[in-house]
Design a protein around this motif. Sequence first.
Motif, short mmCIF file in Angstrom:
data_model
loop_
_atom_site.label_atom_id
_atom_site.label_comp_id
_atom_site.label_asym_id
_atom_site.label_seq_id
_atom_site.Cartn_x
_atom_site.Cartn_y
_atom_site.Cartn_z
N THR A 14 -12.63 7.55 -80.23
CA THR A 14 -13.19 7.12 -78.96
C THR A 14 -12.28 6.15 -78.24
N ALA A 15 -11.48 5.43 -78.98
CA ALA A 15 -10.59 4.48 -78.33
C ALA A 15 -9.51 5.15 -77.52
N ILE A 16 -8.92 6.19 -78.11
CA ILE A 16 -7.83 6.86 -77.41
C ILE A 16 -8.16 8.34 -77.21
N LEU A 17 -9.38 8.62 -77.52
CA LEU A 17 -10.06 9.88 -77.25
C LEU A 17 -9.53 11.06 -78.00
N LEU A 18 -10.14 12.24 -77.61
CA LEU A 18 -10.18 13.35 -78.52
C LEU A 18 -9.54 14.61 -78.01
N VAL A 19 -9.26 14.70 -76.73
CA VAL A 19 -9.11 16.03 -76.17
C VAL A 19 -7.98 16.10 -75.18
N LEU A 105 -17.29 6.41 -72.99
CA LEU A 105 -16.04 6.12 -73.68
C LEU A 105 -15.80 4.62 -73.80
N VAL A 106 -15.96 3.91 -72.70
CA VAL A 106 -15.71 2.47 -72.70
C VAL A 106 -16.70 1.74 -73.61
N TYR A 107 -17.97 2.10 -73.52
CA TYR A 107 -18.97 1.44 -74.37
C TYR A 107 -18.73 1.74 -75.84
N ALA A 108 -18.33 2.97 -76.15
CA ALA A 108 -18.07 3.32 -77.55
C ALA A 108 -16.92 2.51 -78.12
N VAL A 109 -15.89 2.31 -77.29
CA VAL A 109 -14.72 1.55 -77.73
C VAL A 109 -15.07 0.09 -77.95
#
Length: 209
Positions: A14-19, A105-109
């Motif tokens: 989630t910090a630097i994402l997945l896709v 994304l931001v909240y997850a990080v």
Amino acid sequence: MLIRRRGVMTFLATAILLVSSVGLTVQARADDVSDARGLIQTTASKLLGVINSSQSDAQKQVQMQQLVRGAVDVDGVARFVLGRYWRVATPAQQQDYMQTFRQLLVYAVTGQASTFQGAKFNVGEAAQRDAGIVVDTDVLVPGKPEAQVQWVVATVGGEPKIIDIIAEGTSLRLTERNDYAGVISQHGGQIEALLDAMHHQLARFRSGS
């Protein structure tokens, strides 16, 4: 469901994402490989700088948002995760989805950041692969087993961007895409069901639950 809390792998994902975005060129020059490795080094350094700082959560949230936007093609990320359903979503649903995805994304990080203080990234070799330029790293978090993570980088808009993370041999962009498709298919192909689930998760993040 959706962006889940899975320890170090979740935080990294989630910090630097997945896709990735569709249609990226994967051929690379020597300079591209060097740039890709430099991106990972710089991003890791900035990420840990924010995590280990004494700033408030609100300040960290702003910096994390800037970091993610600079390192990742976020709009391409969101479209890839939604997959074929992007084309059948209405313009209003597309807009709602993109806005909610960015916020999640931001909240997850930021929600995970405090548990990773003192972490270290050891950046290894970088090489061209079918999916893009793959940069090897070892992630060391105090009190947790060492994790081997590969970061896939491609050129987007003339700049290197992180387009995938491979953890324990698993492509996280594909995992997340399958999760999203599963939510939609379980509700008769209705994209609105996915949006409702994302809104619910965003509300939980905001409430701290």
